[in-house]
Write an enzyme that holds these catalytic residues in place. Structure first.
Site, PDB file in Angstrom:
ATOM      1  N   HIS A  18      15.293 -13.277   6.572  1.00  0.00           N
ATOM      2  CA  HIS A  18      15.005 -12.696   7.895  1.00  0.00           C
ATOM      3  C   HIS A  18      15.566 -11.273   8.055  1.00  0.00           C
ATOM      4  CE1 HIS A  18      14.801 -13.465  12.529  1.00  0.00           C
ATOM      5  NE2 HIS A  18      14.683 -12.186  12.241  1.00  0.00           N
ATOM      6  N   GLU A  65      31.907   2.730  -2.582  1.00  0.00           N
ATOM      7  CA  GLU A  65      32.366   2.836  -1.184  1.00  0.00           C
ATOM      8  C   GLU A  65      32.189   1.532  -0.395  1.00  0.00           C
ATOM      9  OE1 GLU A  65      32.502   6.433   0.690  1.00  0.00           O
ATOM     10  OE2 GLU A  65      33.529   6.751  -1.210  1.00  0.00           O
ATOM     11  N   GLU A  74      16.385 -12.513  21.056  1.00  0.00           N
ATOM     12  CA  GLU A  74      17.694 -12.786  20.436  1.00  0.00           C
ATOM     13  C   GLU A  74      18.848 -12.518  21.408  1.00  0.00           C
ATOM     14  OE1 GLU A  74      17.640 -14.287  17.716  1.00  0.00           O
ATOM     15  OE2 GLU A  74      15.935 -13.612  16.508  1.00  0.00           O
ATOM     16  N   HIS A 114      20.345  -5.936  15.084  1.00  0.00           N
ATOM     17  CA  HIS A 114      19.629  -6.833  14.186  1.00  0.00           C
ATOM     18  C   HIS A 114      18.434  -6.076  13.602  1.00  0.00           C
ATOM     19  CE1 HIS A 114      17.256 -10.007  12.537  1.00  0.00           C
ATOM     20  NE2 HIS A 114      16.349  -9.960  13.497  1.00  0.00           N
ATOM     21  N   HIS A 138      15.457  -5.800  10.071  1.00  0.00           N
ATOM     22  CA  HIS A 138      14.783  -6.501   8.972  1.00  0.00           C
ATOM     23  C   HIS A 138      14.848  -5.642   7.708  1.00  0.00           C
ATOM     24  CE1 HIS A 138      12.185  -9.028  12.033  1.00  0.00           C
ATOM     25  NE2 HIS A 138      13.483  -9.240  12.137  1.00  0.00           N
TER      26      HIS A 138
HETATM   27  P1  13P Z   1      12.204  -9.555  19.760  1.00  0.00           P
HETATM   28  O1  13P Z   1      10.925  -8.743  19.783  1.00  0.00           O
HETATM   29  O2  13P Z   1      12.160 -10.678  20.793  1.00  0.00           O
HETATM   30  O3  13P Z   1      13.419  -8.686  19.898  1.00  0.00           O
HETATM   31  O4  13P Z   1      12.287 -10.298  18.367  1.00  0.00           O
HETATM   32  C1  13P Z   1      12.264  -9.581  17.175  1.00  0.00           C
HETATM   33  C2  13P Z   1      13.053 -10.213  16.090  1.00  0.00           C
HETATM   34  O5  13P Z   1      13.363  -9.563  15.115  1.00  0.00           O
HETATM   35  C3  13P Z   1      13.460 -11.624  16.223  1.00  0.00           C
HETATM   36  O6  13P Z   1      14.386 -11.993  15.255  1.00  0.00           O
HETATM   37 ZN    ZN Z   2      14.357 -10.606  13.495  1.00  0.00          ZN
END
Ligand code: 13P
Ligand code: ZN
Length: 275
Positions: free
Chosen positions: A211, A170, A116, A140, A142
């Site tokens: 995602h 909050e 990313e 980023h 999950h």
């Molecule tokens: P990477 O291992 O390349 O960082 O990818 C993980 C991910 O969450 C892709 O969206």
């Molecule tokens: Zn991801």
């Protein structure tokens, strides 16, 4: 100073471990990047190597020319960062055109920065400009409950913002600008990078449908706290929706307006619509 005693290095490693502990980083899921300050570079540069080859970023980021970033590696597990940071993470330098990067520290057993990287660097460029250089972190993760909501809520900025604001008093104070939503897209590419960076001109958080989330802030604490707050309110909403489709009571638009006044934040009227 030992490399691992440097403040930004400690902060980066701690944040990776915090995210892992929250359950947001199964396997290699998620990625983190931090734009080094001049002081950070001064403290870390004795550990840098200069002989790595320049590689294409996959995006053009001229406003980040000659900047350094600490970044997680592609395919590396957040779980392992605390054990072997030099294997799981790296520091990269962007060239003077903003088209290429090279590794100056880390990934000692091979590998490359997160897939990313185009999204991270394009968003760093947007946030550096929008905040006069204040924002340094892009994250980023999950986040389970936010992902769950992308299957049942309309993929709309106004709906996500309002529903999550309502879940905890909050929330509008922590993310007064709201939340953007990116429709499902192929991860790792140029298109998702462009779509996300468009939203990051306006918001500090973007949801990637089915995602996870992408968020930004000035330092590790604020950025992690933002992801944590958004995910917590998503968890409450998942619980509420699991109990009943109809809330008996909630926080009303006028109550948000009172909150904004007392907490001295601006809440855009577009999110305070009548339902
Ligand atoms: P990477 O291992 O390349 O960082 O990818 C993980 C991910 O969450 C892709 O969206
Ligand atoms: Zn991801």
């Amino acid at each position: 100073m030992n490399f691992y005693d440097i403040e930004f290095v400690k902060g980066f490693i701690r944040m990776c471990d915090d995210g892992w502990q929250q359950g947001w980083h199964e396997r290699n899921g998620g990625n983190l990047s931090y734009r080094l300050s001049e002081k950070d570079v001064e403290e870390a540069k004795e550990y840098f190597k200069e002989d790595d080859k320049w590689q294409s970023i996959g995006a053009s980021v001229p406003d980040l020319a000659n900047e350094y970033f600490m970044v997680t590696g592609s395919g590396k597990f957040f779980r392992n960062v605390i054990l072997k940071p030099e294997d799981s993470t790296c520091i990269i330098k962007v060239d003077e055109t903003g088209e290429k990067y090279k590794i100056v520290w880390g990934l000692v057993n091979g590998g490359r920065p997160t897939s990313e990287l185009p999204s991270h660097l394009m968003n760093h460029q947007v946030k550096k400009k929008a905040t006069n250089g204040e924002y340094r972190v892009i994250y980023h993760c999950h986040t389970t409950n936010v992902i769950a909501l992308t299957f049942v809520l309309p993929l709309d900025d106004k709906v996500f913002t309002r529903e999550l604001w309502e879940m905890a008093t909050e929330c509008p104070v922590v993310f007064p600008d709201g939340i953007g939503v990116v429709d499902w897209m192929v991860p790792g590419g140029h298109d998702i990078a462009v779509a996300t960076s468009e939203l990051m001109k306006k918001y500090d958080v973007a949801v990637w449908a089915h995602h996870g989330i992408f968020c930004s802030g000035p330092d590790f604490d604020i950025t992690f706290g933002l992801a944590h707050t958004v995910e917590k309110s998503a968890e409450i909403l998942v619980k509420v929706l699991s109990i009943t489709p109809n809330k008996l009571q909630t926080i009303k638009p006028d109550q948000f307006r009172s909150l904004a006044k007392d907490f001295k934040v601006t809440l855009h009227e577009e999110f305070l619509y009548e339902k």
